[in-house]
Design a protein around this motif. Structure first.
Motif, PDB file in Angstrom:
ATOM      1  N   ILE A  13      -2.387  -5.482  25.685  1.00 35.40           N
ATOM      2  CA  ILE A  13      -3.419  -4.479  25.954  1.00 35.40           C
ATOM      3  C   ILE A  13      -3.995  -4.792  27.323  1.00 35.40           C
ATOM      4  N   VAL A  14      -3.887  -3.825  28.223  1.00 32.56           N
ATOM      5  CA  VAL A  14      -4.332  -4.017  29.600  1.00 32.56           C
ATOM      6  C   VAL A  14      -5.249  -2.869  29.995  1.00 32.56           C
ATOM      7  N   ASP A  15      -6.383  -3.214  30.579  1.00 34.66           N
ATOM      8  CA  ASP A  15      -7.314  -2.226  31.110  1.00 34.66           C
ATOM      9  C   ASP A  15      -7.004  -2.063  32.597  1.00 34.66           C
ATOM     10  N   TRP A  16      -6.471  -0.897  32.966  1.00 34.18           N
ATOM     11  CA  TRP A  16      -6.036  -0.652  34.344  1.00 34.18           C
ATOM     12  C   TRP A  16      -7.075   0.149  35.113  1.00 34.18           C
ATOM     13  N   SER A  17      -7.280  -0.213  36.360  1.00 32.53           N
ATOM     14  CA  SER A  17      -8.142   0.568  37.253  1.00 32.53           C
ATOM     15  C   SER A  17      -7.614   0.417  38.671  1.00 32.53           C
ATOM     16  N   LEU A  28      -6.427  -7.848  28.173  1.00 33.45           N
ATOM     17  CA  LEU A  28      -7.373  -8.032  27.078  1.00 33.45           C
ATOM     18  C   LEU A  28      -6.762  -8.778  25.897  1.00 33.45           C
ATOM     19  N   ALA A  29      -5.466  -8.603  25.700  1.00 32.71           N
ATOM     20  CA  ALA A  29      -4.809  -9.275  24.571  1.00 32.71           C
ATOM     21  C   ALA A  29      -3.305  -9.216  24.751  1.00 32.71           C
ATOM     22  N   GLU A 304       1.071 -18.496  36.493  1.00 31.10           N
ATOM     23  CA  GLU A 304       0.246 -18.934  37.621  1.00 31.10           C
ATOM     24  C   GLU A 304      -0.277 -17.759  38.446  1.00 31.10           C
ATOM     25  N   LEU A 305       0.294 -16.570  38.250  1.00 35.92           N
ATOM     26  CA  LEU A 305      -0.189 -15.366  38.915  1.00 35.92           C
ATOM     27  C   LEU A 305      -1.036 -14.520  37.973  1.00 35.92           C
ATOM     28  N   GLY A 306      -1.350 -15.079  36.812  1.00 35.21           N
ATOM     29  CA  GLY A 306      -2.184 -14.379  35.844  1.00 35.21           C
ATOM     30  C   GLY A 306      -1.436 -13.519  34.863  1.00 35.21           C
ATOM     31  N   VAL A 307      -0.097 -13.644  34.861  1.00 36.29           N
ATOM     32  CA  VAL A 307       0.719 -12.831  33.956  1.00 36.29           C
ATOM     33  C   VAL A 307       1.422 -13.756  32.967  1.00 36.29           C
ATOM     34  N   PRO A 364      -0.267   2.788  43.718  1.00 39.33           N
ATOM     35  CA  PRO A 364      -0.818   1.487  44.121  1.00 39.33           C
ATOM     36  C   PRO A 364       0.076   0.787  45.135  1.00 39.33           C
ATOM     37  N   VAL A 365      -0.532  -0.005  45.999  1.00 34.20           N
ATOM     38  CA  VAL A 365       0.228  -0.768  47.001  1.00 34.20           C
ATOM     39  C   VAL A 365       0.091  -2.277  46.767  1.00 34.20           C
ATOM     40  N   ALA A 366      -0.826  -2.679  45.907  1.00 34.72           N
ATOM     41  CA  ALA A 366      -1.021  -4.102  45.588  1.00 34.72           C
ATOM     42  C   ALA A 366      -1.569  -4.200  44.180  1.00 34.72           C
ATOM     43  N   ILE A 367      -1.471  -5.402  43.609  1.00 32.58           N
ATOM     44  CA  ILE A 367      -1.911  -5.595  42.229  1.00 32.58           C
ATOM     45  C   ILE A 367      -2.558  -6.960  42.075  1.00 32.58           C
ATOM     46  N   ARG A 368      -3.492  -7.023  41.170  1.00 28.93           N
ATOM     47  CA  ARG A 368      -4.092  -8.301  40.774  1.00 28.93           C
ATOM     48  C   ARG A 368      -4.367  -8.263  39.283  1.00 28.93           C
ATOM     49  N   PHE A 369      -4.442  -9.452  38.677  1.00 24.74           N
ATOM     50  CA  PHE A 369      -4.696  -9.556  37.249  1.00 24.74           C
ATOM     51  C   PHE A 369      -5.921 -10.400  36.984  1.00 24.74           C
ATOM     52  N   LEU A 370      -6.689  -9.977  36.004  1.00 21.11           N
ATOM     53  CA  LEU A 370      -7.896 -10.700  35.598  1.00 21.11           C
ATOM     54  C   LEU A 370      -7.776 -11.119  34.146  1.00 21.11           C
TER      55      LEU A 370
END
Length: 370
Positions: A13-17, A28-29, A304-307, A364-370
């Motif tokens: 489950i991913v909250d995308w913005s 999220l999970a 290590e990249l948050g994935v 999108p041109v770039a991505i990050r994960f939280l």
């Protein structure tokens, strides 16, 4: 989704913005729901080399599997947690390749069961639109890979070690299946070589390895895709025909070396400095050790990249669902070989009217994960 290892259903489950071209994914999970033993056995029996035209797999069984897998996916989605939209890959049963061209692809897991039990709209049948545009229908995960690799210095790539191994190369923006990852290892040590124990205990049979490395697929130019249509359990039996009996640990060690060498050869060919690695193969220290011994590239787990490495493909399909809902293509033509980028999938409405967000004008041109 469930991949070529067909051992269970991965969920995320991913909250995308998105703002100013930067896509943010808040994970999220994540989770995994193993297939029930009886259903997994039926899936294995229906996969190649079973041939419906020869009566090996009846259409009744295809219908039953489409229903039963759809119900399992529905339970996986319902238990994963609240969401707005679901993207379901289903379970691949056949990737129809002839003369190097993908002519069709079949994933089972009826999405109407997911929509009925969750009340949510479902994006499904994701690969076939790329195929209709002349693409391979894979590796679709290259879209996410290229966004992830955009901030890494030097020559970089992304490697997924599932049943089949696939590699995405930044800069060149190409992606393709390199060959088997766990598919043949799993067949020799079912359900899989846990922690690489058998492979570590065995000795590589160099003669057998040489025979296996002669497979014509490895010499084909990208874009290319493969699967268990080629790398069946019988594939290894045919390679062993006429040879002296080989102990199971030695066979597993040899098949592990096959994966390591075919992957490393591609990493060397592209002169990669950094490779982000995901998939179940990351958890096989014998495979990772053999891979490191064959390349000087820095191997970085996607964690290590948050994935989370075990959930990367489920996260990718969450992204594809988000892109489809916003009217954005989710393919990279140079990676799949398609005539152009395509918005993927079909949409099954949930319990209410189907309401989609306003289409976005820019990808999108770039991505990050939280």
């Amino acid at each position: 989704m469930s991949g070529t290892s067909h051992d269970g259903i991965d969920s995320a489950i991913v909250d995308w913005s998105m703002a100013d071209g930067l896509l943010t994914g808040t994970i999220l999970a994540t989770g995994e729901r193993p297939y029930p033993g009886g259903l997994r056995a039926r899936i294995v029996a229906a996969l190649p080399p079973g041939d419906v035209s020869l009566g090996d797999v009846s259409m009744g069984e295809v219908c039953a599997l489409d229903t039963l897998i759809g119900q399992e996916f529905a339970e996986a989605a319902r238990s994963a947690g609240p969401a707005d939209l679901i993207c379901s890959h289903g379970q691949t049963f056949f990737h129809w390749v002839s003369g190097g061209q993908v002519l069709g692809t079949l994933q089972l897991g009826q999405p109407a069961w997911i929509a009925e039990r969750t009340g949510l709209p479902v994006v499904s049948d994701v690969r076939v639109r790329d195929v209709t545009a002349g693409g391979q229908g894979a590796p679709l995960v290259s879209y996410l890979d290229l966004l992830m690799l955009s901030g890494i210095e030097g020559r970089s790539g992304a490697l997924n070690l599932g049943g089949i191994a696939n590699l995405t190369v930044a800069g060149a923006a190409i992606a393709y299946d390199t060959g088997p990852a766990g598919a043949l290892i799993d067949a020799a040590a079912p359900p899989y070589d846990k922690d690489g124990v058998l492979g570590a205990a065995g000795t590589v049979d160099e003669g057998l390895l040489e025979v296996l490395l002669a497979e014509p697929y490895y010499g084909k130019a990208a874009p290319k895709t493969t699967g268990k249509e080629l790398f069946t359990p019988g594939y290894v039996r045919r390679a062993l025909a006429g040879r002296a009996e080989i102990a199971r640990p030695d066979l597993v060690a040899t098949l592990t070396a096959l994966t390591a060498e075919t992957v490393a050869a591609e990493i060397r060919r592209h002169e990669l400095d950094t490779v982000v690695v995901s998939g179940g193969g990351v958890r096989n220290p014998t495979l990772m050790g053999m891979l490191r011994a064959r390349t000087t590239a820095r191997l970085v787990p996607s964690d290590e990249l948050g994935v989370p490495s075990d959930a990367k493909e489920a996260i990718a399909f969450s992204l594809f669902g988000w892109l489809t809902a916003h009217g954005l293509p989710a393919t990279v033509p140079s990676c799949t070989g398609a005539a152009g980028p395509r918005v993927l999938g079909t949409i099954t409405p949930g319990s209410g009217p189907l309401v989609l967000p306003e289409p976005l004008a820019e990808a999108p041109v770039a991505i990050r994960f939280l």
